[in-house]
Design an enzyme around this catalytic site. Sequence first.
Site, mmCIF file in Angstrom:
data_model
loop_
_atom_site.group_PDB
_atom_site.id
_atom_site.type_symbol
_atom_site.label_atom_id
_atom_site.label_comp_id
_atom_site.label_asym_id
_atom_site.label_seq_id
_atom_site.Cartn_x
_atom_site.Cartn_y
_atom_site.Cartn_z
ATOM 1 N NE ARG A 164 -22.769 49.518 -84.326
ATOM 2 C CZ ARG A 164 -23.782 50.033 -85.022
ATOM 3 N NH1 ARG A 164 -24.210 49.464 -86.136
ATOM 4 N NH2 ARG A 164 -24.373 51.147 -84.612
ATOM 5 C CG HIS A 174 -28.948 51.265 -82.260
ATOM 6 N ND1 HIS A 174 -27.950 50.638 -83.006
ATOM 7 C CD2 HIS A 174 -30.010 51.376 -83.085
ATOM 8 C CE1 HIS A 174 -28.411 50.375 -84.212
ATOM 9 N NE2 HIS A 174 -29.638 50.815 -84.308
ATOM 10 C CD GLU A 198 -28.410 54.187 -89.152
ATOM 11 O OE1 GLU A 198 -29.623 54.401 -89.060
ATOM 12 O OE2 GLU A 198 -27.933 53.343 -89.923
ATOM 13 C CG ASN A 225 -24.675 51.925 -89.915
ATOM 14 O OD1 ASN A 225 -23.610 51.374 -89.651
ATOM 15 N ND2 ASN A 225 -25.629 52.101 -89.010
ATOM 16 C CE1 TYR A 252 -28.113 50.042 -92.972
ATOM 17 C CE2 TYR A 252 -28.671 47.970 -94.037
ATOM 18 C CZ TYR A 252 -28.294 48.684 -92.910
ATOM 19 O OH TYR A 252 -28.110 48.023 -91.715
ATOM 20 C CD GLU A 287 -26.717 49.272 -88.682
ATOM 21 O OE1 GLU A 287 -27.627 49.367 -89.530
ATOM 22 O OE2 GLU A 287 -26.795 49.779 -87.553
#
Length: 451
Positions: A74, A118, A164, A290, A292, A359
Amino acid sequence: MTVPQFPRDFLFGTATSAYQIEGGWNVDGRRPSIWDTYTHASPRRDTGDMACNTYHDFQTDINLMSVLGLNSYRFSVAWPRVLPEGRGQVNAKGLDYYDRLVDALLVKNIRPFVTLFHWDMPQALQDAFGGFAGRETASYFADYAEVVVRRLGDRVKDWITLNEPWEHAALGHLLGEHAPAHHNPWTYLKVAHHQLLGHGLAVERIRAACPDARVGITLSLTPILPKTDSPQDVAAAKVADQFFNTFYLDGIYKGQYPDPFWSQVRWLHPHIGADDMQVISRPLDFLGVNFYSREYARAVWWMPFLRFWVDGDLSASGEKVVNGMPFTASGREVYPQGLYDLLMYLKREYNNPFLYLTENGAAFTDHLDGERVHDEKRVAYLQGYMDAAAHAVRDGANLHGYFIWSLTDNFEWSLGYGTRFGIVYVDYVTQRRYVKDSGLWVKEMICGQTG
Ligand code: GCO
């Protein structure tokens, strides 16, 4: 080492973004993005001028992907490399670069996933319209998407419109931690809504330009928990979760913004066109997630409109243990169960959408030891999160790929080059790459798939 098992056609990839790895910031017609402007504005800031130099050498990293057994990659296209003014004249050399990159990936049987935005907003559009604060930019984004898809769509079938949108809207326009470093709640909501409008407009143009394209969006999803079980904190956590997550999920999947958040910010509402929510909620082929860490919210009287506060990244506590929880060097909690819980939440609440984990990864303090990097914390991190993902798949999560952030160490936005996320170490002086122990672990994990 226990090898987490995934279905036969599961994708194992890594994720990067243009500004964080390409360098070549002013080469071959590329014009500045807001991140060039932001990083050049202070000598104390690292810049993406060189980064990982992939504009001049992407083959080295593609060879490493192949050696590690990765079957997908990606990356993002830099809008100001393709359309230097953000609109109008196309820069042929910019498109040629991505053409070569895609061909080099396909030669190695690595499936390209292309992110169209991005965060590297062309400065020219920032100057003219305030970037996505201007509704016009949503249309210019769709124009740009069509230019890229018309050139690459014969070989690239997996398209991610935005990466995002929360981070670009909130960190860039409300909290001021990212480019263009604004602090304006009215602008924040305009950028939030216009990004989604641009996403919806682009979905239509991508499908028209490439009928067999698979189109999605990547959202960072950060589960929000109440700091205490008091009714006030529980209510605050609900609003916070809507601010961080369900504003985007519900906009896209339900065609509406969630209450009480949306009502609480009614004095900040941007203009919502009659067809906007229908455009925004156009069906997608997949959702990129994504993940985290989680965050904790508490009720505070002094936060206008929102009435909550999130303690946020504990980057000051990097790599320490806080309240029994280990944290990474960029202040994120290490909690693999959170990934399992999030995937089950999406299955339950959003009709089990087709998912890629676009991610997940961690920054730890890495030291070069000769030609090796013994990043045992990152090995343990990936073991834990891969196990959680495999568990979720066994329990019915519609997950079809896992993109590690990141292939190589790279430019980490406001943290610059001080934090390293790669499974491959980069010596930024020599630009030499060194596969870390975590990269070797990934290779062994992929080889150990028996599906
Ligand atoms: C993000 C961005 C990446 C980051 C990565 C590590 O999720 O913030 O997509 O560009 O570099 O997540 O923080």
